[in-house]
Design a protein around this motif. Structure first.
Motif, PDB file in Angstrom:
ATOM      1  N   ILE A  58      -7.620  -6.074   3.595  1.00 35.84           N
ATOM      2  CA  ILE A  58      -6.987  -5.143   4.536  1.00 35.84           C
ATOM      3  C   ILE A  58      -6.887  -3.745   3.935  1.00 35.84           C
ATOM      4  CG2 ILE A  58      -4.842  -4.640   5.761  1.00 35.84           C
ATOM      5  CD1 ILE A  58      -4.431  -7.630   6.101  1.00 35.84           C
ATOM      6  N   LEU A  59      -6.522  -3.642   2.648  1.00 33.02           N
ATOM      7  CA  LEU A  59      -6.383  -2.340   1.992  1.00 33.02           C
ATOM      8  C   LEU A  59      -7.704  -1.597   1.942  1.00 33.02           C
ATOM      9  CD1 LEU A  59      -4.626  -0.318   0.485  1.00 33.02           C
ATOM     10  CD2 LEU A  59      -5.081  -1.601  -1.622  1.00 33.02           C
ATOM     11  N   GLU A  60      -8.775  -2.300   1.560  1.00 40.52           N
ATOM     12  CA  GLU A  60     -10.083  -1.651   1.480  1.00 40.52           C
ATOM     13  C   GLU A  60     -10.574  -1.221   2.861  1.00 40.52           C
ATOM     14  OE1 GLU A  60     -12.774  -1.783  -1.742  1.00 40.52           O
ATOM     15  OE2 GLU A  60     -10.914  -0.654  -1.677  1.00 40.52           O
ATOM     16  N   THR A  61     -10.368  -2.075   3.851  1.00 36.99           N
ATOM     17  CA  THR A  61     -10.844  -1.742   5.196  1.00 36.99           C
ATOM     18  C   THR A  61     -10.085  -0.566   5.792  1.00 36.99           C
ATOM     19  OG1 THR A  61     -11.410  -4.077   5.528  1.00 36.99           O
ATOM     20  CG2 THR A  61     -11.292  -2.679   7.478  1.00 36.99           C
ATOM     21  N   ILE A  62      -8.755  -0.579   5.658  1.00 41.63           N
ATOM     22  CA  ILE A  62      -7.956   0.507   6.218  1.00 41.63           C
ATOM     23  C   ILE A  62      -8.229   1.816   5.483  1.00 41.63           C
ATOM     24  CG2 ILE A  62      -5.594   1.344   6.508  1.00 41.63           C
ATOM     25  CD1 ILE A  62      -4.730  -1.470   7.102  1.00 41.63           C
TER      26      ILE A  62
ATOM     27  N   PHE B 180     -15.903   3.841  -1.884  1.00 45.38           N
ATOM     28  CA  PHE B 180     -15.592   2.669  -1.068  1.00 45.38           C
ATOM     29  C   PHE B 180     -16.797   1.730  -0.946  1.00 45.38           C
ATOM     30  CE2 PHE B 180     -12.529   5.764   0.974  1.00 45.38           C
ATOM     31  CZ  PHE B 180     -11.411   5.207   0.370  1.00 45.38           C
ATOM     32  N   LEU B 181     -17.992   2.240  -1.190  1.00 45.84           N
ATOM     33  CA  LEU B 181     -19.195   1.410  -1.120  1.00 45.84           C
ATOM     34  C   LEU B 181     -19.474   0.685  -2.422  1.00 45.84           C
ATOM     35  CD1 LEU B 181     -21.532   3.897   0.792  1.00 45.84           C
ATOM     36  CD2 LEU B 181     -20.023   2.137   1.742  1.00 45.84           C
ATOM     37  N   VAL B 182     -18.746   1.040  -3.485  1.00 47.17           N
ATOM     38  CA  VAL B 182     -18.934   0.396  -4.779  1.00 47.17           C
ATOM     39  C   VAL B 182     -18.022  -0.822  -4.855  1.00 47.17           C
ATOM     40  CG1 VAL B 182     -18.815   0.716  -7.284  1.00 47.17           C
ATOM     41  CG2 VAL B 182     -19.514   2.610  -5.809  1.00 47.17           C
ATOM     42  N   PRO B 183     -18.514  -2.014  -5.295  1.00 47.72           N
ATOM     43  CA  PRO B 183     -17.658  -3.211  -5.399  1.00 47.72           C
ATOM     44  C   PRO B 183     -16.467  -2.966  -6.312  1.00 47.72           C
ATOM     45  CG  PRO B 183     -19.966  -3.810  -5.604  1.00 47.72           C
ATOM     46  CD  PRO B 183     -19.924  -2.315  -5.637  1.00 47.72           C
TER      47      PRO B 183
ATOM     48  N   ILE C 213      -8.572   7.180   5.522  1.00 47.24           N
ATOM     49  CA  ILE C 213      -8.626   8.377   4.667  1.00 47.24           C
ATOM     50  C   ILE C 213      -9.623   9.401   5.212  1.00 47.24           C
ATOM     51  CG2 ILE C 213      -9.230   9.208   2.364  1.00 47.24           C
ATOM     52  CD1 ILE C 213      -7.932   6.772   1.195  1.00 47.24           C
ATOM     53  N   PRO C 214     -10.878   9.020   5.520  1.00 48.63           N
ATOM     54  CA  PRO C 214     -11.767  10.018   6.152  1.00 48.63           C
ATOM     55  C   PRO C 214     -11.267  10.479   7.520  1.00 48.63           C
ATOM     56  CG  PRO C 214     -13.041   8.201   5.226  1.00 48.63           C
ATOM     57  CD  PRO C 214     -11.617   7.778   5.190  1.00 48.63           C
ATOM     58  N   GLY C 215     -10.686   9.559   8.306  1.00 47.38           N
ATOM     59  CA  GLY C 215     -10.181   9.959   9.610  1.00 47.38           C
ATOM     60  C   GLY C 215      -9.062  10.972   9.515  1.00 47.38           C
ATOM     61  N   ALA C 216      -8.160  10.802   8.537  1.00 46.85           N
ATOM     62  CA  ALA C 216      -7.063  11.759   8.369  1.00 46.85           C
ATOM     63  C   ALA C 216      -7.588  13.120   7.933  1.00 46.85           C
ATOM     64  CB  ALA C 216      -6.065  11.215   7.346  1.00 46.85           C
ATOM     65  N   PHE C 217      -8.619  13.137   7.107  1.00 51.43           N
ATOM     66  CA  PHE C 217      -9.194  14.419   6.688  1.00 51.43           C
ATOM     67  C   PHE C 217      -9.864  15.126   7.865  1.00 51.43           C
ATOM     68  CE2 PHE C 217     -12.506  17.064   4.721  1.00 51.43           C
ATOM     69  CZ  PHE C 217     -11.726  17.793   3.834  1.00 51.43           C
TER      70      PHE C 217
ATOM     71  N   GLU D  58     -29.185 -14.505  -7.518  1.00 46.62           N
ATOM     72  CA  GLU D  58     -28.791 -13.263  -6.893  1.00 46.62           C
ATOM     73  C   GLU D  58     -27.573 -12.688  -7.602  1.00 46.62           C
ATOM     74  OE1 GLU D  58     -28.172 -13.842  -2.804  1.00 46.62           O
ATOM     75  OE2 GLU D  58     -30.134 -14.750  -2.422  1.00 46.62           O
ATOM     76  N   SER D  59     -27.342 -11.392  -7.412  1.00 51.47           N
ATOM     77  CA  SER D  59     -26.201 -10.739  -8.035  1.00 51.47           C
ATOM     78  C   SER D  59     -24.909 -11.254  -7.431  1.00 51.47           C
ATOM     79  CB  SER D  59     -26.296  -9.218  -7.827  1.00 51.47           C
ATOM     80  OG  SER D  59     -26.318  -8.929  -6.456  1.00 51.47           O
ATOM     81  N   PRO D  60     -23.867 -11.476  -8.245  1.00 49.13           N
ATOM     82  CA  PRO D  60     -22.614 -12.004  -7.721  1.00 49.13           C
ATOM     83  C   PRO D  60     -21.943 -11.005  -6.806  1.00 49.13           C
ATOM     84  CG  PRO D  60     -22.324 -11.319 -10.000  1.00 49.13           C
ATOM     85  CD  PRO D  60     -23.792 -11.223  -9.696  1.00 49.13           C
ATOM     86  N   ARG D  61     -21.201 -11.510  -5.822  1.00 46.31           N
ATOM     87  CA  ARG D  61     -20.476 -10.693  -4.875  1.00 46.31           C
ATOM     88  C   ARG D  61     -18.998 -11.024  -4.933  1.00 46.31           C
ATOM     89  NH1 ARG D  61     -23.037 -11.095   0.892  1.00 46.31           N
ATOM     90  NH2 ARG D  61     -22.695 -13.325   0.531  1.00 46.31           N
ATOM     91  N   THR D  62     -18.205 -10.080  -4.536  1.00 46.20           N
ATOM     92  CA  THR D  62     -16.768 -10.288  -4.535  1.00 46.20           C
ATOM     93  C   THR D  62     -16.355 -11.039  -3.284  1.00 46.20           C
ATOM     94  OG1 THR D  62     -16.368  -8.226  -3.411  1.00 46.20           O
ATOM     95  CG2 THR D  62     -16.449  -8.128  -5.797  1.00 46.20           C
ATOM     96  N   CYS D  63     -15.073 -11.459  -3.275  1.00 49.05           N
ATOM     97  CA  CYS D  63     -14.540 -12.138  -2.102  1.00 49.05           C
ATOM     98  C   CYS D  63     -14.561 -11.227  -0.898  1.00 49.05           C
ATOM     99  CB  CYS D  63     -13.126 -12.630  -2.394  1.00 49.05           C
ATOM    100  SG  CYS D  63     -12.309 -13.436  -1.003  1.00 49.05           S
ATOM    101  N   LEU D  64     -14.352  -9.906  -1.133  1.00 48.83           N
ATOM    102  CA  LEU D  64     -14.348  -8.976  -0.026  1.00 48.83           C
ATOM    103  C   LEU D  64     -15.709  -8.904   0.640  1.00 48.83           C
ATOM    104  CD1 LEU D  64     -13.074  -6.716   1.646  1.00 48.83           C
ATOM    105  CD2 LEU D  64     -13.754  -5.117  -0.162  1.00 48.83           C
TER     106      LEU D  64
END
Length: 453
Positions: free
Chosen positions: A417-421, A265-268, A426-430, A389-395
């Motif tokens: 929303i998908l990435e944030t949720i 999740f930390l990888v673009p 997923i970690p919370g459910a585990f 600088e290195s390009p960044r995504t919209c997220l």
């Protein structure tokens, strides 16, 4: 003369033969042959007479020396022990011996005497083999006490079936029963029980994966047949598995692999090779670990506790992979919707210093880095000097608060929303699964086990 000589020889021989049968006045003859304690009218087919109208008590005691083998795949248990059996037979004539030797507390007889007297017909249920560590003779002893109590003791190695339940494996407690029963005599003839001393445990080492304890049941009520009710007692061996081995070999490594999958999740999202490598590597590793674990555990038709853990770990890594697949699909749709048509002709740059009033004048970007990141995400081509600088995504730009307004585009908003949720749910459910799993695994309703080692 010759006749007198022959008569003297005959008389001498007769006196020599009758000498053992002659007794001194006021004394009884000491039996020189132990078989003489068995009267002539003795029968080995009938148990001793009832004591005060009650069944003849047959008592047992054991001294456990070793548990050499516990085969979980075959569900078998081997146990080396000294088994002692006590019963009273008032038909034996041991009075002359103890009157001649009043200091002796018991008579030590040869176990071969068992062929001449009645013995309890003891057998063990679900037994596969019974052997003795014999060198020259079987390790057994027979004692007869002044009150006609007979004690038989033998060193035996017993291998018997132990049905096991692996639903809570590897935090399970197994109960193995060694039943001592009578085959021919009912409860109105003889009665089985454990002696007050019960058993002594002389095992000098710990089992590799188990703590153990022993429980004694004096009467087994379910040995009832149409022919009658038969006496039976049970020695229960409780084996409580130590979970420390599987914690180091299975639980902690699999937990670390699940956490590694969350690092994706930390990888673009545009770093497809890196993010896919993390997800696929952890998924394949957990699958191989699960296959190795199943080979070393018993094969049963139901689900074990360890199976639940491994399947859930694989499922959460699979969720991480599915989430990234959806992100890639939404990103592809976003690029497809925002890419310019191929048939459109690009306007030629004007040579005039002033732009045509009909042409929109290109406004310089306020932030070259943001424009470069946005157009790289959407697939547009932008002219101008490259960003340092290195390009960044919209997220990442939306999260930073210094990029274009992603919330105006439904597709970009869905990605955010998908990435944030996902990185929260997923970690919370585990973690929530662990709150339910470990109490279920470690809570055991069986008899508590004390470590006897």
């Amino acid at each position: 003369m010759r006749l007198q000589r022959w008569l003297g020889l005959v008389v001498s021989a007769f006196l020599a033969l009758c000498a053992p049968l002659m007794t001194v006045e006021g004394q009884q003859r000491i039996p020189t042959n132990l078989y003489e304690i068995v009267p002539t009218d003795y029968t080995i087919h009938e148990p001793p007479p009832l004591l005060d109208g009650k069944p003849v008590p047959v008592e047992f005691s054991v001294s456990v020396k070793n548990i050499p083998n516990l085969d979980e795949l075959k569900q078998e248990l081997s146990m080396e022990l000294n088994l002692r059996i006590y019963w009273v037979d008032q038909r034996l004539q041991v009075g002359p011996y103890f009157e001649a030797f009043p200091n002796n507390t018991y008579m030590n007889a040869n176990p071969a005497l068992l062929n001449k007297i009645w013995i309890p017909d003891v057998y063990t249920d679900y037994t596969k083999s019974v052997s003795a560590p014999k060198i020259l003779a079987a390790p057994a002893s027979l004692r007869i006490y002044p009150n006609t109590t007979v004690r038989y003791s033998a060193r035996i190695t017993m291998q018997f079936a132990c049905p096991m339940d692996f639903r809570k494996y590897p935090a399970d407690t197994q109960s193995c029963d060694m039943s001592l029963e009578s085959y021919a005599f009912t409860r109105d003839k003889i009665y089985f029980s454990w002696r007050p001393e019960g058993a002594s445990i002389n095992i000098a080492h710990r089992l590799a994966h188990f703590d153990f304890d022993f429980h004694f049941n004096n009467d087994k009520e379910n040995v009832n047949f149409p022919s009658g009710s038969y006496p039976a007692i049970t020695l229960t061996v409780l084996l409580h598995r130590r979970i420390s081995y599987h914690m180091l070999q299975t639980y902690i490594p699999s937990l670390m692999f699940v956490i590694v999958s969350w690092l994706s999740f930390l990888v673009p999202p545009e770093s497809v090779p890196g993010r896919m490598a993390i997800c696929m590597t952890t998924l394949l590793t957990l699958t191989a670990m699960f296959a190795a674990v199943r080979q070393s555990t018993p094969s049963v038709s139901y689900v074990k506790g360890l199976d639940i853990w491994m399947v859930v770990c694989i499922f959460f890594v699979f969720l991480t992979l599915v989430e990234y697949t959806l992100v890639l699909r939404l990103t592809k749709n976003l690029k497809k919707n925002q890419s310019p048509p191929t048939s459109a002709k690009k306007p030629e740059p004007s040579t005039n210093s002033k732009a045509s009033p009909m042409e929109p004048q290109m406004q310089p970007a306020k932030n070259g880095e943001e424009a470069s990141a946005f157009h790289k995400f959407t697939g547009d081509v932008v002219s101008g000097p490259p960003s340092t600088e290195s390009p960044r995504t919209c997220l990442t730009a939306c999260i930073g608060g210094d990029g274009p307004d992603c919330w105006r585009n439904p597709t970009k908003r869905g990605i955010l929303i998908l990435e944030t949720i996902s990185c929260i749910c997923i970690p919370g459910a585990f973690i929530l699964f662990n709150f339910f799993y470990w109490p279920f695994l470690l809570t055991n309703s069986d008899v508590p086990v004390n470590s006897a080692a």
